[in-house]
Design an enzyme around this catalytic site. Structure first.
Site, short mmCIF file in Angstrom:
data_model
loop_
_atom_site.label_atom_id
_atom_site.label_comp_id
_atom_site.label_asym_id
_atom_site.label_seq_id
_atom_site.Cartn_x
_atom_site.Cartn_y
_atom_site.Cartn_z
N ARG A 133 34.74 -26.92 -0.53
CA ARG A 133 36.12 -26.44 -0.69
C ARG A 133 37.15 -27.55 -0.44
NH1 ARG A 133 36.20 -22.51 3.38
NH2 ARG A 133 37.42 -24.05 4.49
N SER A 134 36.85 -28.41 0.54
CA SER A 134 37.82 -29.46 0.89
C SER A 134 37.56 -30.77 0.14
CB SER A 134 37.76 -29.75 2.39
OG SER A 134 38.13 -28.60 3.12
N CYS A 155 34.17 -27.78 25.79
CA CYS A 155 35.54 -28.19 26.13
C CYS A 155 35.94 -27.80 27.57
CB CYS A 155 36.52 -27.58 25.13
SG CYS A 155 36.25 -25.84 24.79
N GLN A 211 41.88 -20.23 27.95
CA GLN A 211 41.51 -21.11 26.84
C GLN A 211 42.40 -20.92 25.62
OE1 GLN A 211 36.86 -20.71 28.08
NE2 GLN A 211 37.20 -21.65 26.10
N SER A 233 42.84 -23.19 19.82
CA SER A 233 42.33 -24.34 19.07
C SER A 233 40.83 -24.52 19.28
CB SER A 233 43.07 -25.62 19.47
OG SER A 233 42.85 -25.91 20.84
N LYS A 270 27.87 -22.30 30.09
CA LYS A 270 27.89 -23.73 29.79
C LYS A 270 28.34 -24.54 30.99
CE LYS A 270 28.67 -22.86 24.88
NZ LYS A 270 29.71 -22.64 23.84
N ARG A 327 40.25 -16.08 26.51
CA ARG A 327 41.12 -16.66 25.49
C ARG A 327 42.52 -16.11 25.70
NH1 ARG A 327 39.15 -20.76 22.71
NH2 ARG A 327 37.30 -19.59 22.12
N HIS A 340 43.51 -26.10 27.36
CA HIS A 340 42.85 -25.15 28.26
C HIS A 340 43.32 -25.38 29.69
CE1 HIS A 340 40.36 -24.17 24.96
NE2 HIS A 340 39.18 -24.57 25.39
#
Lengths: 342, 342
Positions: A41-42, A130, A157, A160, A223, A245, A252
């Protein structure tokens, strides 16, 4: 490898891919040739790198011929499918997905903590989660000084972390509310405005990041313990985390209570945090100074503050750490790992 | 007291005062006469109660003649100044501010937990802190079953907790961003848009609720331990809390890790939470069901979910509780206390 490297980015148009490109440019990484890869697509689009247009190509199994370093950030599925091809073609891969992080043969690296692990790679080096990376930026210096035993953490969080579509979702939902001239007590949007997350993210807090495990924790929450143990070489670390979130775009924040082996004081903690690399100590409540998501957005350094003796732990500290999810939480750390390779 | 009561609300035009009025109406509280009090600025305005216009009067020392029950929600300063007059005039006061909460002669009550304490009043009964009340709605049944020792909590607090001006601030900041057609990576607003909070609240997370103590904790954070001990009659409870304001309008969420005396299981916890009054158990991750700020907004009941065995505690549970800050966190609980009086 020569001095100048042939660098590839797989997932070049994603939220993290775009930042990887910026980090390579801003940090003056020795790029000789640049291959930008994304979905069909890109393909064909162009992006600028150091003033020159670079055309994006479709990511394929044979995309890695001659590539020295490949940065992957296109999700775990793409990593599993294409990284073996990249390695076979002779590239060293830095993977931002979770696909290889817990693989014993793959180093998992935050350069400020365990840069030396990079040397053990067999073609793949994993970039950590992250929230884990940002938290460890503050926890690691404290661990070195006092020996961390366990921690309790809750995250705030940014969208993004889910990628470009999630950023668009928070933007769109927020504009939809504003456009409709709704009031503060009329914030629930129509169901067709909820696409990326399972529930509306604007004006809400979702205690659901990544998928659920049988234990009731999410993968994201575990994690911190799993990746924290591996990165800090600390196999007995315990971490109970709630990942949430919130309607924030790119940085974050994490609230942490950590228990240590040795007695701690706020002054002794300041001492080690003040000199920690990649970390700013922002802690002056009387001047209303503490780390803020909006302040760390776009910044390389993470920030730690709100330091206090934890009132429910005997050798404990409570603190608040924030970091740009796209930078230290993803692209910057990946490029720092690549820097360890050259 | 006769069957029908003369009820006064001090702070009738505030975010909580408006909800107090609604709760009196919806719960069919036996109101014989209603006196609505506010600052001189609001005096003369009318509001509806059961279809009738009621004119707001200026709050003065002599406003409480003949009043049976006075509900105060106009801040600690106003409470300290006017409650003595109300008590002297013979009213029983339910105070939503923190002014009298830790006063030994003043009961601090969540009716589902310690309704019997209401009887010990000497004219004043205190309504607890919002985050504490909401958290205790889930913690109390667990405490009764397993005996809580300590907890670690992080809050995700709505702006309604700061009052009507803060609600307006989040509305205004959000509209300002949307109006300006700014992008997701350009969310910092001009300084003149920041009035109520020390920093921008839209698209941010502020680890600062109420003022800072020398210990580094905020007053808000210590309320969980101090008020929790008093409400649950549990003088050894330990609580380490981080209170954070998020861009949510009216419901608070709290992530909790709690350690207990007795061994716990998720099933045994479900058992006690399922039958707890004023609490909904919303916990089916496979169906993406867990408590959400947007779902509990406007609801009397709090909601608990995300229950799991805490992986950093030996007899521990982690959970997520949410509740309407203006209702169970303030107005509803105050009216429930008033109901205990009649």
């Amino acid at each position: 490898m020569s001095h100048l490297k042939h660098v590839a980015i797989a997932g070049a148009t994603g939220a993290v891919g775009v930042e990887m490109l910026r980090c390579l440019e801003q940090r003056n990484f020795p790029v000789g040739q640049l291959t930008l890869l994304a979905s069909a697509r890109s393909a064909g689009k162009t992006v600028k790198f150091k003033g020159t247009d670079v055309t994006i190509k479709e990511l394929k199994a044979d995309s890695f011929e001659g590539v020295d370093i490949a940065l992957f950030s296109a999700g775990g599925g793409i990593s599993k499918e294409f990284i073996p091809h990249a390695v076979k073609a002779g590239a060293v891969v830095v993977d931002n997905s979770s696909a290889y992080r817990m693989d014993d043969s793959v180093p998992l690296v935050v350069p400020e903590i365990n840069a030396e692990d990079v040397k053990k790679h067999k073609g793949i080096i994993a970039n950590p989660n992250c929230t884990t990376a940002i938290t460890l930026m503050a926890l690691w210096p404290l661990h070195q000084a006092f020996g961390v035993k366990r921690l309790f953490a809750s995250s705030y969080q940014a969208v993004s972390g889910t990628g470009a579509q999630a950023i668009e979702e928070l933007e769109r939902q927020t504009r939809e509310w504003a456009k409709a001239e709704r009031k503060w007590d009329d914030v629930r949007l129509p169901a067709d405005q909820v696409k990326v997350y399972p529930h509306q993210i604007a004006f809400n807090a979702l205690p659901h990041v990544d998928s659920f495990l049988d234990s009731g924790y999410t993968k994201e929450e575990m994690k911190m313990e799993n990746e924290g143990r591996k990165i800090m070489h600390h196999p007995t670390l315990r971490a109970s985390v709630t990942c949430v979130r919130v309607p924030v775009f790119r940085a974050h924040s994490v609230a942490v209570s950590a228990e240590f082996e040795k007695p701690v004081t706020v002054e002794a903690a300041y001492e080690v945090l003040r000199t920690a690399k990649g970390l700013d100590l922002v802690d002056d409540p009387t001047l209303k100074k503490y780390p803020l998501a909006l302040d760390v957005a776009g910044k390389d350094n993470c920030a730690v503050g709100r330091l206090r003796l934890d009132c429910a732990l005997d050798n404990g500290l409570a603190f608040w750490v924030a970091g740009d999810q796209l930078l230290k939480g993803a692209a910057l750390n990946a490029v720092q790992i690549a820097e360890c390779l050259v």
